[in-house]
Design a protein around this motif. Structure first.
Motif, PDB file in Angstrom:
ATOM      1  N   CYS A   1      47.965  41.597  30.392  1.00  0.00           N
ATOM      2  CA  CYS A   1      48.499  42.792  31.050  1.00  0.00           C
ATOM      3  C   CYS A   1      49.102  42.401  32.397  1.00  0.00           C
ATOM      4  CB  CYS A   1      47.405  43.839  31.257  1.00  0.00           C
ATOM      5  SG  CYS A   1      46.772  44.537  29.720  1.00  0.00           S
ATOM      6  N   HIS A   2      49.865  43.321  32.959  1.00  0.00           N
ATOM      7  CA  HIS A   2      50.560  43.078  34.223  1.00  0.00           C
ATOM      8  C   HIS A   2      50.170  44.167  35.221  1.00  0.00           C
ATOM      9  CE1 HIS A   2      53.759  41.521  36.777  1.00  0.00           C
ATOM     10  NE2 HIS A   2      54.222  42.748  36.950  1.00  0.00           N
TER      11      HIS A   2
ATOM     12  N   ALA B   1      32.528  48.555  29.413  1.00  0.00           N
ATOM     13  CA  ALA B   1      32.073  48.010  30.698  1.00  0.00           C
ATOM     14  C   ALA B   1      31.676  46.553  30.521  1.00  0.00           C
ATOM     15  CB  ALA B   1      30.894  48.828  31.218  1.00  0.00           C
ATOM     16  N   ASP B   2      31.906  45.748  31.537  1.00  0.00           N
ATOM     17  CA  ASP B   2      31.612  44.313  31.586  1.00  0.00           C
ATOM     18  C   ASP B   2      32.597  43.470  30.789  1.00  0.00           C
ATOM     19  OD1 ASP B   2      29.400  44.612  33.260  1.00  0.00           O
ATOM     20  OD2 ASP B   2      28.037  44.894  31.580  1.00  0.00           O
ATOM     21  N   THR B   3      33.689  44.082  30.292  1.00  0.00           N
ATOM     22  CA  THR B   3      34.740  43.276  29.656  1.00  0.00           C
ATOM     23  C   THR B   3      35.339  42.331  30.689  1.00  0.00           C
ATOM     24  OG1 THR B   3      35.307  45.017  28.063  1.00  0.00           O
ATOM     25  CG2 THR B   3      36.982  43.352  28.493  1.00  0.00           C
ATOM     26  N   PRO B   4      35.378  41.029  30.411  1.00  0.00           N
ATOM     27  CA  PRO B   4      35.930  40.093  31.397  1.00  0.00           C
ATOM     28  C   PRO B   4      37.454  40.137  31.437  1.00  0.00           C
ATOM     29  CG  PRO B   4      35.231  38.904  29.447  1.00  0.00           C
ATOM     30  CD  PRO B   4      34.823  40.333  29.234  1.00  0.00           C
ATOM     31  N   LEU B   5      38.012  39.935  32.618  1.00  0.00           N
ATOM     32  CA  LEU B   5      39.451  39.792  32.778  1.00  0.00           C
ATOM     33  C   LEU B   5      39.718  38.724  33.832  1.00  0.00           C
ATOM     34  CD1 LEU B   5      40.769  42.797  34.887  1.00  0.00           C
ATOM     35  CD2 LEU B   5      38.485  42.852  33.903  1.00  0.00           C
ATOM     36  N   LEU B   6      40.731  37.914  33.594  1.00  0.00           N
ATOM     37  CA  LEU B   6      40.985  36.737  34.410  1.00  0.00           C
ATOM     38  C   LEU B   6      42.364  36.801  35.043  1.00  0.00           C
ATOM     39  CD1 LEU B   6      39.625  34.130  31.840  1.00  0.00           C
ATOM     40  CD2 LEU B   6      38.379  35.172  33.728  1.00  0.00           C
ATOM     41  N   ARG B   7      42.426  36.466  36.319  1.00  0.00           N
ATOM     42  CA  ARG B   7      43.687  36.502  37.060  1.00  0.00           C
ATOM     43  C   ARG B   7      44.548  35.300  36.705  1.00  0.00           C
ATOM     44  NH1 ARG B   7      45.248  34.403  42.115  1.00  0.00           N
ATOM     45  NH2 ARG B   7      43.127  33.640  42.454  1.00  0.00           N
ATOM     46  N   MET B   8      45.846  35.579  36.472  1.00  0.00           N
ATOM     47  CA  MET B   8      46.818  34.515  36.208  1.00  0.00           C
ATOM     48  C   MET B   8      47.856  34.513  37.331  1.00  0.00           C
ATOM     49  SD  MET B   8      47.174  35.276  32.116  1.00  0.00           S
ATOM     50  CE  MET B   8      48.280  33.927  31.774  1.00  0.00           C
ATOM     51  N   GLY B   9      49.034  34.021  37.067  1.00  0.00           N
ATOM     52  CA  GLY B   9      50.089  33.981  38.071  1.00  0.00           C
ATOM     53  C   GLY B   9      50.778  35.327  38.215  1.00  0.00           C
ATOM     54  N   VAL B  10      51.744  35.403  39.130  1.00  0.00           N
ATOM     55  CA  VAL B  10      52.506  36.634  39.342  1.00  0.00           C
ATOM     56  C   VAL B  10      53.855  36.524  38.646  1.00  0.00           C
ATOM     57  CG1 VAL B  10      51.391  37.131  41.534  1.00  0.00           C
ATOM     58  CG2 VAL B  10      53.490  35.781  41.511  1.00  0.00           C
TER      59      VAL B  10
ATOM     60  N   ILE C   1      47.191  39.440  34.034  1.00  0.00           N
ATOM     61  CA  ILE C   1      45.752  39.416  33.752  1.00  0.00           C
ATOM     62  C   ILE C   1      45.534  39.094  32.284  1.00  0.00           C
ATOM     63  CG2 ILE C   1      43.631  40.771  33.708  1.00  0.00           C
ATOM     64  CD1 ILE C   1      44.733  42.451  35.945  1.00  0.00           C
ATOM     65  N   LEU C   2      44.591  38.197  32.013  1.00  0.00           N
ATOM     66  CA  LEU C   2      44.258  37.815  30.642  1.00  0.00           C
ATOM     67  C   LEU C   2      42.894  38.380  30.273  1.00  0.00           C
ATOM     68  CD1 LEU C   2      44.828  34.449  28.905  1.00  0.00           C
ATOM     69  CD2 LEU C   2      42.496  35.312  28.994  1.00  0.00           C
TER      70      LEU C   2
ATOM     71  N   ARG D   1      39.374  34.657  46.597  1.00  0.00           N
ATOM     72  CA  ARG D   1      40.041  35.396  45.529  1.00  0.00           C
ATOM     73  C   ARG D   1      39.403  35.132  44.172  1.00  0.00           C
ATOM     74  NH1 ARG D   1      46.431  35.747  45.625  1.00  0.00           N
ATOM     75  NH2 ARG D   1      45.870  37.466  44.240  1.00  0.00           N
ATOM     76  N   GLY D   2      39.144  33.870  43.876  1.00  0.00           N
ATOM     77  CA  GLY D   2      38.591  33.580  42.565  1.00  0.00           C
ATOM     78  C   GLY D   2      39.548  33.981  41.465  1.00  0.00           C
ATOM     79  N   VAL D   3      39.084  33.949  40.240  1.00  0.00           N
ATOM     80  CA  VAL D   3      39.940  34.280  39.094  1.00  0.00           C
ATOM     81  C   VAL D   3      39.293  35.301  38.161  1.00  0.00           C
ATOM     82  CG1 VAL D   3      41.090  32.034  39.135  1.00  0.00           C
ATOM     83  CG2 VAL D   3      39.052  32.331  37.728  1.00  0.00           C
TER      84      VAL D   3
END
Length: 464
Positions: free
Chosen positions: A182-183, A210-219, A155-156, A118-120
């Protein structure tokens, strides 16, 4: 009487010498295959194109009394181990696969399960633009690594800062002090890289290049939720076909009998055949394509295997850059090592033009001058350390020959292996006894395929 005893002693001495000579000869012939592997490894220095295809095998072994090579057996159980010692650096992919773990396969199609870690981290694949008149609300985004997200994930966006007074998100050069969050309200096209998000701490979702980073957080689930839906954690199935690989060495009866300027027998032919056999295996391991088809001439079913190039979907390039810089190199390293739970050390095979371009980066030049090397799978690699992981570099001649001079392939050895349907075996064919051919023939064959797990840990890179 004394003369008679002298005659008997002389005959006995001759017999002892003959037995000793025969024993030494047999021992030499038994050891010959091992010595031959060494001769192959160092052959080819100064050989012309007419003399060699990847090396010339020379020999000083003498033939038998009848000119044959009967005392040079090659059908030894150790052949599958010996083949990895024949020019390992010339065929690094095949060498690596033969050194790694193998699993048995009972049918031509080998099915296996792979898990995409999954990664982040993810990135915007296609730029999102704000549409006049419908700025508010949830928006669908086209992202890389969509499989890491599930419904109700937060998402951050680390490069977008939100003004708490105006609720406007703007792009910043450095890390945002109040980043946009964002959610995920719909994972409506994970297979196509689509997710739908709703801005939480901003009034509107801003334009995202394009290429904007986004990082997974909790649910964030609602109070009545009884379970979470995380399909991206489930393994998916993949498969490959076991390809039957074969080569036959043949020496005619009269070829064996005739006097030769250089003693070049069946064993020498076997070594040359194995060189070519390994080259073909190497090409298949890199560029092969999976297929099951009926030969239109023979009407027989044939199977072909995918090479690693077909199993990798992470493709990196130089973008708008005209040369490989430190920033570009470290960006590649981040894409290779981050967010996929792969090994901290991976292998890079590259073509000659890619190698020259790579050497232009200051950090690469400095580390190459330091001369750091590491031997893995019997192959010497140059060591390149980055902030995200270590790359073991090896130029690969087959990439040049097959038109990939400007490409490199990064492999995580922990996530590749071979499925073997039939181990490599050498079989003597008695064609003379059944009247088919007055020759000595040796068949070498095996059947296997490549399995690539966690494909995000591997990458293909191209330069301009």
């Amino acid at each position: 009487m004394k003369n008679s005893k002298k005659v008997w002693k002389g005959l006995l001495w001759v017999a002892v010498c003959a037995v000793a000579l025969f024993t030494v000869q047999e021992l030499f012939d038994w050891l010959a295959p091992a010595a031959a592997g060494v001769s192959v490894a160092f052959a080819g220095f100064g050989a012309t194109a007419e003399q060699t295809n990847r090396g010339t095998v020379t020999t000083v072994r003498s033939a038998g009394d009848d000119g044959t090579v009967e005392r040079q057996p090659i059908n030894k159980p150790s052949i599958s181990q010996k083949i990895t010692k024949i020019n390992p650096s010339l065929f690094p992919m095949d060498s690596m696969l033969r050194e790694l773990q193998t699993v048995p396969c009972k049918s031509f199609e080998y099915k296996y399960y792979s898990v995409r870690s999954r990664g982040v981290e993810s990135k915007i694949k296609t730029a999102y633009t704000v549409t006049t008149g419908s700025e508010a609300g949830a928006k669908q985004l086209d992202v890389t690594n969509a499989h890491i997200f599930s419904l109700d994930t937060n998402i951050l966006f680390p490069t977008f800062n939100v003004d708490n007074d105006t609720k406007v998100a703007t792009k910043v050069a450095g890390p945002a002090l109040n980043p946009l969050v964002c959610h995920v309200v719909a994972a409506d096209g994970i297979g196509q890289g689509k997710i739908t998000v709703y801005p939480v701490n901003a009034a509107l979702l801003p334009a995202l290049p394009a290429d904007t980073p986004l990082l997974r957080m909790g649910v964030a689930k609602h109070e009545n939720a009884g379970m979470s839906d995380d399909p991206s954690q489930m393994p998916y199935s993949d498969s490959n076909f076991c390809q039957v690989r074969m080569t036959t060495v043949s020496e005619g009866l009269y070829q064996r009998l005739q006097e030769k300027d250089v003693q070049f027998g069946l064993l020498d032919m076997k070594e040359q055949a194995l060189l070519d056999f390994r080259m073909c295996n190497e090409a298949d391991a890199l560029f092969g394509v999976k297929g099951e088809f009926v030969d239109p001439i023979s009407r027989k079913v044939k199977y072909m295997s995918d090479g690693i190039f077909r199993k990798i979907d992470k493709h990196l390039d130089m973008g708008t850059e005209t040369k490989i810089t430190n920033d570009l190199l470290y960006g590649w390293a981040s894409d290779i090592f981050s967010g996929n739970n792969g090994s901290e050390q991976r292998i890079m095979f590259y073509g000659r033009d890619f190698g020259r371009a790579l050497a232009g980066a200051a950090t690469v030049e400095k580390q190459l001058e330091a001369g750091k090397t590491e031997v893995v799978f019997g192959i010497s690699f140059r060591k390149l350390e980055t902030t995200d992981g270590v790359l073991l570099l090896k130029p690969h001649d087959l990439l040049n020959e097959y038109g990939y001079e400007r490409a490199a392939v990064v492999v995580d050895p922990a996530n590749v292996y071979r499925a073997v349907m039939k181990e490599l075996e050498a079989t003597e064919l008695d064609r003379d006894k059944v009247g088919l051919s007055r020759s000595t023939d040796i068949r070498m064959d095996e059947a296997h395929c490549l399995a690539v797990t966690n494909p995000d840990t591997h990458a293909i890179i191209t330069c301009k």
